[in-house]
Each structure stands twice: as C-alpha cells, then as structure tokens.
Design a protein around this motif. Structure first.
Motif: not given
Length: 335
Positions: A72-92
C-alpha cells in the motif's frame, strides 16, 4: 483525533500550487490551543490505502516477478506518525527540509520483515515500479529508507497488517486534503475553531467533512458489535433459562418428597434439618454442574479460539510473555 477534509477546488490554486498554503494551514492548526499535533494524509489506516499495480524492488532482495509484493502507498505530511499514534521503531520522521533533496520513504515493519529480514532497513534503497510504467511521475529513481514504522490495520480489523510505504507528500508535491489533529481537549468542541482557521488561510476552500477517528473505527466494527450484543443477549437468556430450569427441578424434587419431609418432621426433624436436606441436594447438583462445566470449558477453549481471529487460549500467561519477548527481540534486531 479529529479528521478534517477540505475542498480546495475553489481556492484559486492548482493542485501542485497548494504546498505553501497547506504548510501555512498546518502551522496555524498546530497553534490552536489544545492541538498536540497535526498532519495531512490521503487516508487513515482504517480507510485503507491502495496499492494497485505497483510493486516494490528492494536493494539486496531478489524475488521472482510472480512473488513480488504490492504494498500500500500512502502520501503523508510530517508528524503523521505522531498524530496517528503509529510508533516509529527506528530512524526519523519526514521533514519539510526533505523538499528538494534526494527522495526518502518510510516503510512499515511488514515491509522490513519481507524485504530486509534480520537487517536494519535504514539507509537502504527501494524502487516503486508501476506495471508497465514507473511510479509516480514517470521515473524510477530510488527512495532512501529513513524510518521504520509500526504496522497498521489496512481496512478490516480482521486483516493482517499490510505492507505499507509512506512518502513525504510535500517532497513529492502529491497533496491530499484530509487533515488530522490530535487534541488534548474534546475534539468535537474544536470543530468550529478549525473551520475558522481554514477559512482564514484558504478563504474559498470549504470544510466538507469533520469527524472523529473514533467514529471511523466504530463504523468499521459494526458487525463485531452486533455479534457481541447478540451473544451477550443470548448468553443472558441462557443463564435465565438455566436458573428457571434449576428452580423448577428443585421445586419438583421437593414436591415429590413432601410425604418424606412430613414423616421426618413427625419423627423430630427441625426446620433447619429439612433446609439442610433440600439445600444439600441443590449444592450437589451445582457442584456436579461446576465440574462438568469446567471440563467443557477446558475442552472448548481451542474451539472458541478458532471462532475469533487472533484470540488464542494462551493469550495471557507465560506463553504470551514468551511471544512478547520474541517480538521485542525482533524489533531490536531491526533497529
């Protein structure tokens, strides 16, 4: 979580000219008191993001054409993962500074498990290929993986996590119109403020929809809620019928022993003796029911687990702890 969809068709901007106004609108939305973070995307996890005929070619991973995954392809803006509560497991996370630089992407853990098993995917390169044309705008330049995100449910909660690749919509200039706001206050009470802010920045771009993410999740689990309600109703009905049946059985048993009880009392039995006699029979039936019921529960655990996806008989206890530790070690190896 508040989801706000706007219609920029009457704003006077062409789609490719909306990057600056959208960035300004994001900054204004984030400045609203009570808004913890804000972002933009084409879809949320429950909505589902399409994959179509695109497939992924990963650096260092060879596979036959018929085995290629179509993430699946998703175009998102910065802070998307913080806003949706999706954890960033590594990287930035993505940044506005990515615009004009070499293209970057963030992949989900499902992508990492398939293409980079046991290897840190950060810094590696992937190419998205469209059959028969490259994606998204006619070139096949690779993307550098800068982040690893947790898995999400695509459309149905019963579905397994789907491999997902995220792109920076501002870097690709591939913009969407759904704004997500994570708030520390009641999101429904902030809808009016959000509408005013959108009107200040994009005066002729109306807000077409405002809803909470919880409503979207609730609508996705309507069948499960219906089945749970029916199960609860029939379970309560079964308990009432069992109680009525037990009462009837005891009443019938006592009625048949009326003469016996009369003789016992004539021979000197007290009311307490008679009560203990009747209750002893009732307790005997209850104990037999508990023993038989416990046996049937243990026997029926695998059957019950098979009726509900992702529900295991050992969902708690030492085995669950062992699986949790195994999952943690897997994430640490990816990091």
């Amino acid at each position: 979580m508040l989801l706000v969809t706007i219609d920029p068709s009457g704003s006077g901007y062409k789609r490719e000219q909306l990057a600056a106004p959208y960035q300004q609108l994001l900054a204004r939305l984030q400045a609203i008191p009570g808004v913890r973070s804000a972002s933009i995307s084409g879809c949320t996890p429950i909505q589902g993001c399409g994959s179509g005929s695109r497939h992924l070619i990963a650096e260092g991973h060879l596979e036959a054409p018929e085995q290629r995954q179509r993430p699946a392809i998703s175009f998102v803006a910065p802070a998307y993962f913080e806003t949706l509560g999706i954890p960033l497991l590594a990287g930035r996370d993505f940044s506005l500074r990515d615009v004009g630089r070499p293209r970057v992407a963030i992949v989900s853990a499902a992508v990492a498990r398939h293409f980079f098993a046991g290897v840190n995917p950060i810094g590696r390169h992937i190419t998205i290929v469209h059959d028969p044309l490259p994606f998204p705008f006619g070139d096949d330049r690779p993307y550098e993986i800068i982040g690893l995100a947790g898995d999400v449910k695509p459309v149905e909660l019963h579905d397994p996590p789907y491999p997902t690749i995220y792109f920076n919509m501002f870097q690709e200039n591939h913009l969407f119109d759904q704004f997500e706001l994570r708030t520390s206050a009641d999101p429904a009470a902030m809808a009016g403020t959000v509408r005013r802010v959108v009107g200040d920045v994009l005066k002729t771009a109306p807000v077409t929809r405002v809803k909470m993410l919880s409503e979207q999740v609730d609508s996705a689990i309507v069948p499960e809620r219906l089945i749970a309600t029916l199960s609860e109703f029939f379970g309560a009905l079964g308990a009432v019928l069992a109680g009525i049946g037990l009462y009837g059985l005891l009443a019938y048993s006592v009625a048949r022993r009326t003469n016996e009880i009369g003789i016992r009392m004539a021979l000197g039995a007290t009311t307490g003796d008679v009560s203990r006699l009747v209750l002893g029979d009732a307790i005997g039936m209850l104990c037999a029911g508990f023993v038989l019921g416990a046996f049937m529960v243990l026997w029926g655990r695998p059957l019950a687990a098979g009726l509900v996806q992702d529900l295991k008989p050992e969902s708690s206890g030492p085995m669950a702890l062992a699986r949790s530790e195994e999952h943690t070690s897997e994430l640490q190896s990816l990091r």
